[in-house]
Enzyme design. Structure first.
Site, mmCIF file in Angstrom:
data_model
loop_
_atom_site.group_PDB
_atom_site.id
_atom_site.type_symbol
_atom_site.label_atom_id
_atom_site.label_comp_id
_atom_site.label_asym_id
_atom_site.label_seq_id
_atom_site.Cartn_x
_atom_site.Cartn_y
_atom_site.Cartn_z
ATOM 1 N N ARG A 61 0.752 -1.427 0.196
ATOM 2 C CA ARG A 61 -0.127 0.078 -0.120
ATOM 3 C C ARG A 61 1.028 1.408 -0.053
ATOM 4 O O ARG A 61 0.533 2.203 -0.664
ATOM 5 C CB ARG A 61 -0.676 0.018 1.078
ATOM 6 N N TYR A 121 -19.774 14.331 -14.811
ATOM 7 C CA TYR A 121 -20.331 13.126 -14.579
ATOM 8 C C TYR A 121 -21.027 12.932 -13.603
ATOM 9 O O TYR A 121 -20.737 13.263 -12.468
ATOM 10 C CB TYR A 121 -19.014 12.224 -14.354
ATOM 11 N N ASP A 194 -10.930 17.042 -14.455
ATOM 12 C CA ASP A 194 -10.878 15.451 -14.841
ATOM 13 C C ASP A 194 -10.867 15.289 -16.017
ATOM 14 O O ASP A 194 -11.550 15.962 -16.918
ATOM 15 C CB ASP A 194 -12.180 15.014 -14.369
ATOM 16 N N LYS A 219 -11.043 4.070 -18.653
ATOM 17 C CA LYS A 219 -11.595 4.455 -19.777
ATOM 18 C C LYS A 219 -10.577 4.213 -20.828
ATOM 19 O O LYS A 219 -10.059 3.313 -20.954
ATOM 20 C CB LYS A 219 -12.326 5.797 -19.760
HETATM 21 N N1 PLP Z 1 -14.772 10.936 -14.380
HETATM 22 C C1 PLP Z 1 -15.440 10.774 -15.655
HETATM 23 C C2 PLP Z 1 -15.536 11.729 -16.720
HETATM 24 C C3 PLP Z 1 -16.300 9.517 -15.956
HETATM 25 O O1 PLP Z 1 -16.945 9.311 -16.970
HETATM 26 C C4 PLP Z 1 -16.050 8.472 -15.037
HETATM 27 C C5 PLP Z 1 -17.102 7.271 -15.153
HETATM 28 O O2 PLP Z 1 -17.614 7.021 -16.099
HETATM 29 C C6 PLP Z 1 -15.595 8.621 -13.476
HETATM 30 C C7 PLP Z 1 -14.713 9.932 -13.672
HETATM 31 C C8 PLP Z 1 -15.470 7.684 -12.649
HETATM 32 O O3 PLP Z 1 -14.453 6.669 -13.019
HETATM 33 P P1 PLP Z 1 -14.635 5.078 -12.494
HETATM 34 O O4 PLP Z 1 -15.976 4.222 -13.025
HETATM 35 O O5 PLP Z 1 -13.450 4.462 -13.032
HETATM 36 O O6 PLP Z 1 -14.660 5.453 -10.888
#
Ligand code: PLP
Length: 406
Positions: A61, A121, A194, A219
């Site tokens: 960790r 999101y 993000d 993604k």
């Molecule tokens: N940020 C964006 C723009 C996303 O589309 C997503 C998930 O779809 C996330 C964060 C969250 O990611 P995770 O599903 O890997 O936790």
């Protein structure tokens, strides 16, 4: 450390046999998956020193060589001072918001106020409400594409953290990161971006003044739909150190198997994303001509409100998501469209090699109230397409047949 003492019985021998061989004298060309939870040091003093100086590997960790390889690759990709990787994009976002909201020299993460983009999101919006607002952090939202609105909100809210997706999910609105970073800094706030949808191939927000960049590695970074993960990269060593210390205590760190998969995905990131963007541009243009489609959101279209900004910011690429609305806005038409797809997968993720379709009102933004969705412009007839690496002619053919059924 030699094992296998002559007096040991077979069960004991088998527990230790084959373990702890010295590293091979030739270097493997790819990073091995280090599964070991803990590490042996030369002697007790060496272990004590490693713990005291926080160097070398002691406990997984705290640090793992496969995970460290991914952190190094992401630091290079985003041109930052260092990275920490997490078990998912949401864990990464949470850690980034805590690190950004920790004042210089403080240890207790406590963002006083977060100014977030309205268009984000769905789970990010929920996290702000359910983890931060309930613990006393003021949460305010504004339209980050409107710099006058940003100025007004910075003045009234006085946030210590500003949070934005530079290509927003699902409306694909584009934010001017350089302008936002200047404003955030002048207001004494840290900017968290993000960058999941843009990827480092389109933009590297830290080079434009952002403080932290976040990815859902589930993604495009992993790209194959077979690993979940999250990444945060910090611009300065001060924020990096806060982030890494908090990451260790939060404990939502990434496992070595996923780190390996994501590291492998990164090798083809540029090839995949460029191809996906080219196909997405073609698909977006084609959709604008289809009678069953009411509107198309794609930064590469001249009609997109931030088309000029996107052209300047992303070096001629516009992302590989295309969002559109069906003309007939009924649930039956939407289901028919999804159920008729043959190649495109009706699944709720984005960024895979496969082309994927999802309905934001049913999936990514399901838990928002109908009013919240309306305020953000997310209609029930909206489809978000994540364009994969298949031949674009086959993707178009599938869309054509699915749209004709309606
Ligand atoms: N940020 C964006 C723009 C996303 O589309 C997503 C998930 O779809 C996330 C964060 C969250 O990611 P995770 O599903 O890997 O936790």
């Amino acid at each position: 450390m030699s094992n296998q003492q002559p007096e040991w019985h077979l069960p004991t021998r088998l527990v230790h046999a084959g373990e702890r061989a010295p590293a091979p004298d030739a270097t493997p060309t790819t990073t091995p998956i280090y599964t070991s939870a803990t590490y042996l040091h030369a002697d007790f003093t060496a272990l004590d020193e490693a713990l005291e100086s926080d160097s070398g590997y002691v406990y997984t960790r705290h640090g793992n060589p496969t995970v460290a390889a991914l952190e190094e690759a992401m630091t290079i990709a985003e041109r930052g001072a260092g990275a920490a990787v997490f078990a998912s994009g949401m864990a990464a976002l949470y850690a980034a918001l805590l690190a950004a909201g920790t004042p210089r020299g403080a240890t207790a993460p406590a963002p006083r106020a977060i100014l977030a983009a309205r268009d984000m999101y769905g789970a990010t919006t929920l996290m702000l409400q359910e983890f931060f607002a309930v613990r006393g952090t003021q949460i305010a939202t504004c339209d980050m594409c409107d710099l006058n609105a940003v100025d007004a909100a910075l003045n009234t809210v006085r946030p210590d953290v500003v949070l934005v997706e530079q290509i927003s999910n699902p409306l694909l609105r584009v934010t001017d990161i350089r302008a936002l970073a200047q404003r955030a800094r002048a207001a004494g706030a840290r900017l968290v971006v993000d960058s999941t949808i843009a990827t480092p191939i389109l933009q590297q927000p830290l080079t434009l003044g952002a403080d932290l960049v976040v990815h859902s590695a589930t993604k495009y970074l992993s790209g194959h739909g077979d690993a979940a993960g999250g990444v945060v990269v910090a611009r300065t060593s001060l924020v990096r150190d806060t982030l890494r210390r908090q990451a260790r205590l939060l404990g939502a760190t990434l496992g070595p198997f996923e780190a390996y998969q994501i590291l492998r995905g990164l090798k083809t990131l540029a090839l995949r994303v460029r191809q996906q963007c080219r196909s997405a541009a073609e698909i977006a243009k084609w959709l604008t001509t289809h009678p069953a489609v009411a509107s198309v959101h794609y930064p590469g279209l001249e009609t997109h409100p931030q088309h000029t900004l996107a052209t300047e910011a992303f070096g001629g690429l516009y992302g590989a998501l295309v969002t559109f609305e069906l003309r007939e806005a009924t649930r039956a038409t939407l289901s028919r469209f999804f159920d008729t797809l043959r190649l495109i997968l009706p699944a709720t993720t984005l960024g895979d090699v496969y082309t994927l379709a999802s309905a934001p009102a049913v999936a990514s933004h399901r838990e928002l109230t109908p009013e919240q969705r309306e305020e953000r412009g997310i209609s029930d007839a909206m489809v978000r397409l994540s364009v994969g690496i298949e031949d674009v002619a086959d993707i178009l053919a599938d869309l054509r047949q699915a749209l004709e059924v309606g």
